[in-house]
Each structure stands twice: as structure tokens, then as C-alpha cells.
Design a protein around this motif. Structure first.
Motif, PDB file in Angstrom:
ATOM      1  N   TYR A   1       0.742  -1.292  -0.045  1.00 20.15           N
ATOM      2  CA  TYR A   1      -0.128  -0.114  -0.022  1.00 20.15           C
ATOM      3  C   TYR A   1       0.914   1.257  -0.005  1.00 20.15           C
ATOM      4  O   TYR A   1       1.842   1.508   0.758  1.00 20.15           O
ATOM      5  CB  TYR A   1      -0.881   0.048   1.180  1.00 20.15           C
ATOM      6  CG  TYR A   1      -2.026  -0.897   1.205  1.00 20.15           C
ATOM      7  CD1 TYR A   1      -3.165  -0.607   0.490  1.00 20.15           C
ATOM      8  CD2 TYR A   1      -2.003  -2.309   1.553  1.00 20.15           C
ATOM      9  CE1 TYR A   1      -4.448  -1.315   0.419  1.00 20.15           C
ATOM     10  CE2 TYR A   1      -3.151  -2.940   1.214  1.00 20.15           C
ATOM     11  CZ  TYR A   1      -4.404  -2.680   0.675  1.00 20.15           C
ATOM     12  OH  TYR A   1      -5.348  -3.424   0.655  1.00 20.15           O
ATOM     13  N   ALA A   2       0.702   2.231  -0.891  1.00 19.27           N
ATOM     14  CA  ALA A   2       1.251   3.321  -0.821  1.00 19.27           C
ATOM     15  C   ALA A   2       0.490   4.529  -0.761  1.00 19.27           C
ATOM     16  O   ALA A   2      -0.991   4.580  -1.327  1.00 19.27           O
ATOM     17  CB  ALA A   2       1.992   3.573  -2.323  1.00 19.27           C
ATOM     18  N   LYS A   3       0.806   5.654  -0.292  1.00 12.49           N
ATOM     19  CA  LYS A   3      -0.242   6.898  -0.018  1.00 12.49           C
ATOM     20  C   LYS A   3      -0.247   7.564  -1.516  1.00 12.49           C
ATOM     21  O   LYS A   3       0.663   7.756  -2.275  1.00 12.49           O
ATOM     22  CB  LYS A   3       0.799   7.781   0.814  1.00 12.49           C
ATOM     23  CG  LYS A   3      -0.326   9.037   1.057  1.00 12.49           C
ATOM     24  CD  LYS A   3       0.521  10.169   1.612  1.00 12.49           C
ATOM     25  CE  LYS A   3       1.099   9.921   2.955  1.00 12.49           C
ATOM     26  NZ  LYS A   3       1.774  11.190   3.874  1.00 12.49           N
ATOM     27  N   ALA A   4      -1.575   7.600  -1.857  1.00 11.75           N
ATOM     28  CA  ALA A   4      -2.048   8.205  -3.249  1.00 11.75           C
ATOM     29  C   ALA A   4      -2.497   9.619  -3.017  1.00 11.75           C
ATOM     30  O   ALA A   4      -2.141  10.411  -3.948  1.00 11.75           O
ATOM     31  CB  ALA A   4      -3.104   7.254  -3.755  1.00 11.75           C
ATOM     32  N   GLU A   5      -2.980   9.915  -1.782  1.00 13.02           N
ATOM     33  CA  GLU A   5      -3.283  11.344  -1.759  1.00 13.02           C
ATOM     34  C   GLU A   5      -3.439  11.774  -0.421  1.00 13.02           C
ATOM     35  O   GLU A   5      -3.612  10.962   0.640  1.00 13.02           O
ATOM     36  CB  GLU A   5      -4.831  11.616  -2.302  1.00 13.02           C
ATOM     37  CG  GLU A   5      -5.256  12.966  -2.539  1.00 13.02           C
ATOM     38  CD  GLU A   5      -4.769  13.536  -3.716  1.00 13.02           C
ATOM     39  OE1 GLU A   5      -3.927  14.797  -3.247  1.00 13.02           O
ATOM     40  OE2 GLU A   5      -4.447  13.113  -4.788  1.00 13.02           O
TER      41      GLU A   5
END
Length: 354
Positions: A209-213
Motif C-alpha cells: 500500500y502506498a499513499k495516493a493522496e
């Protein structure tokens, strides 16, 4: 007209959360008295307590139901730094009163070093997965590899948000066009630090999981967060309970499917209401995402609905005692049957803080 029913919950302290099951016929409540109660709706519309038990060694902040496909399963989280999975067993105990259900502890998740502030099951199409968030700023995602054995859960992901976490919401979209996505809210008291809501997206390439916004315009403490049910929309709608009610629209921007970078979004503010004139504690959507309910420290539940121009307006107000608030015309707000159990959840949650 929506009819409010009051329930003598008999908790010995603040009730922090109320959760309905998928069908809206069962309800769970949790409290600072360290207990959970399960309620079943009878044919006469009355709610009857069918189970009550001590669960944690601290205040129980949240309780939530798994999808019934996985059985009668609850998860709870607490100030005692744990989350617990419970399963209802029928017919295994003879010493219980007739009609009383029997809930047993299947597992205790002890990875958090601080208070576990929220717990949510992932959307059904992802399998039996459970997410927790903690005051230490870590979001943890667990999976039950065998749905027939709920004592075994494996920690799949740990996401560090750098801010103390207060609430989480899964994006319920089952479209293959949308990767799994989690919104995380923070109740960090530092108002100078913007971005109290962060969106994380799963990437098939990196399997992480990566920060998108980050919603930088949200600078006040966030108490609750809820993705709207997505019935085929290309964009996402997110409701936030902070010092007011806010509704955001997240429009995914086109990206290369082989890219390992997270999706970027065009973020639009659909609505912002300070009608509660106080802290807002819960937001909850109806199943078609056409009505949002919010509850606040003003002791009222307010219902919000968008017209064909996508302008959101208040369509009904309900006081904490169940009585409608009358407008200048002398007519109560329209609390019609479309309210649904999801919106009624906010009515029952009450304005209880931590």
C-alpha cells in the motif's frame, strides 16, 4: 416518516459505537464499561439484547460486523491496545438462558503498542480481511487464510501514516478499474499540520500500500470517515466528520497500468456544512449513497441529500431523543424510509468522544 425507537442499553458507561449487520436486523454496541452487547430486532420491531459480555480490559472504541458470508463474526478494538475477533456459536452451551446467543473469542491481535482506535472488515470481494488503526499512527491489515478457522490471522501489511490515527474506511468498490483503497483520518491536535486525511492504495506491482493522496485542506481533528457505496461510478465520494461535515469527490486521473506509482486524484469539495455548530462524531451513508447522516455534539442527527444539480442540502433533522426538529413551516424534516439502517446508525451512535 422515520420512527425513532429508544433502547435502554443498560451499559454502565459511555457508548462509543453502534454497528448494524449487513441486513440491519442485528446490532452491536460497545462501551467504556468494557462490554459489547448484541441486539436482535424482533418481528414487532423491538430490539432485544441477546448477548452481553466483557470484552477488553479498557474502553471499547469500535465494534463492527463481518459480511454474513463469513458467519456471525464481530471485531472490536480498545484502549487496551488490542483488537479481538468474536464468533457466534449456536447450540454449544447448555447453561445459557434460552434465546441467548454464545459469542466466543477467536483471536486477539496484539501488534499495536498504543490504543487501537478503529477496526473495519475489508469489502467482501477481498476475502476475510481486517484492518486496524492505532494512536501510534500505524494501520495494520490482517487476513484469515482459512475462513473456517478464525483463530488464525496473518499480518499482511503495516502502513505508517506518521500521524495518530482515529478512523479508517475501505473503499467498497469492487470494480477491477479501482485498486483496493483505504482512507485514514487523524485526530492529531496540532491544527497547524494539514492533511488529517490520507488515502492509501494497493499496488499490484509492488504488492504494497502506498499513499495516493493527502487532503491538505482538512486541518482539524477527524473523528470519522466513510467512503460512499460505489454502484459503478468512475469516481469516489468520501465523507468526513471533523468540526463540520465535509464531502469530497476523488476523480482518478488516467495512469499507465504498468506503473508502480499510485493513482493521482483530482480532489473536489462537494459540500461543507457547519450546521451542527459543534464537533461532528459520526458520518454514515445509506446503501445507495444518496443520503448521508451525521451526528454531532449539538445532540442532533442531520440528513444530507444531493439534488439533480449535485447540490447537497439538509433534508431532515432528528434530536437525540428521537423527536424531529420542526422548521419555520411547522413541518418536520423529511425522514423518509430511504433513511435505511446505515443512516440510522449515526442516530444511535450518539455524540460520544474518546
Amino acid at each position: 416518516m422515520f420512527v425513532a425507537r429508544s433502547i435502554a442499553a443498560d451499559h454502565k458507561d459511555l457508548i462509543h459505537d453502534v454497528s448494524y449487520d449487513f441486513h440491519g436486523r442485528r446490532m452491536a454496541t460497545c462501551s467504556s464499561d468494557q462490554s459489547i452487547k448484541v441486539w436482535d430486532k424482533g418481528d414487532n420491531g423491538e430490539w432485544n439484547c441477546t448477548a452481553s459480555w466483557k470484552t477488553h480490559s479498557g474502553s471499547v472504541w469500535r465494534v463492527t460486523w463481518a459480511h454474513p458470508e463469513f458467519g456471525q463474526v464481530l471485531a472490536s478494538c480498545s484502549f487496551d491496545r488490542t483488537a479481538i475477533v468474536w464468533e457466534e456459536i449456536v447450540g454449544e452451551s447448555n447453561d445459557k438462558q434460552r434465546g441467548q446467543s454464545h459469542w466466543i473469542k477467536r483471536t486477539t491481535l496484539v501488534d499495536s503498542r498504543t490504543s487501537v482506535t478503529d477496526v473495519k472488515f475489508a469489502p467482501k470481494h477481498m476475502g476475510l480481511m481486517l484492518t486496524t488503526c492505532s494512536a501510534d499512527g500505524v494501520v495494520r491489515i490482517y487476513e484469515a487464510p482459512d475462513v473456517m478457522n478464525l483463530s488464525q490471522w496473518s499480518l499482511q501489511h503495516e502502513i505508517s501514516s506518521k500521524l495518530s490515527c482515529s478512523c479508517i474506511s475501505w473503499n467498497p468498490s469492487s470494480s477491477r478499474a479501482h485498486a483496493p483503497m483505504i482512507a485514514v483520518g487523524s485526530d492529531d491536535s496540532n491544527v497547524t499540520y494539514g492533511g488529517k486525511v490520507q488515502i492509501y492504495e494497493y499496488n499490484e506491482v509492488t504488492r504494497k500500500y502506498a499513499k495516493a493522496e493527502t487532503l491538505m485542506t482538512v486541518t482539524d481533528a477527524v473523528h470519522d470517515i466513510a467512503f460512499a457505496p460505489n454502484l459503478g461510478r468512475s469516481f469516489h465520494v468520501l465523507a468526513i466528520a471533523t468540526k463540520d461535515v465535509r464531502i469530497f469527490k476523488l476523480v482518478p486521473l488516467r495512469k499507465d497500468s504498468s506503473s508502480s506509482a499510485p493513482t493521482k486524484f483530482e480532489v473536489q469539495v462537494l459540500a461543507q456544512f457547519d450546521s451542527h455548530n459543534s464537533q461532528v462524531w459520526r458520518v454514515s451513508w445509506n446503501i445507495t449513497s444518496t443520503i448521508l447522516a451525521s451526528s454531532g455534539d449539538d445532540g442532533c442527527v442531520r440528513l444530507w441529500k444531493a439534488n439533480y444539480m449535485d447540490n447537497w442540502k439538509c433534508t431532515g433533522i432528528l434530536k437525540g431523543d428521537g423527536s424531529p426538529v420542526y422548521g419555520s413551516s411547522g413541518q418536520p424534516g423529511a425522514l423518509s424510509g430511504v433513511l435505511g439502517s446505515a443512516a440510522a446508525q449515526s442516530a444511535l451512535n450518539g455524540a460520544t468522544g474518546r
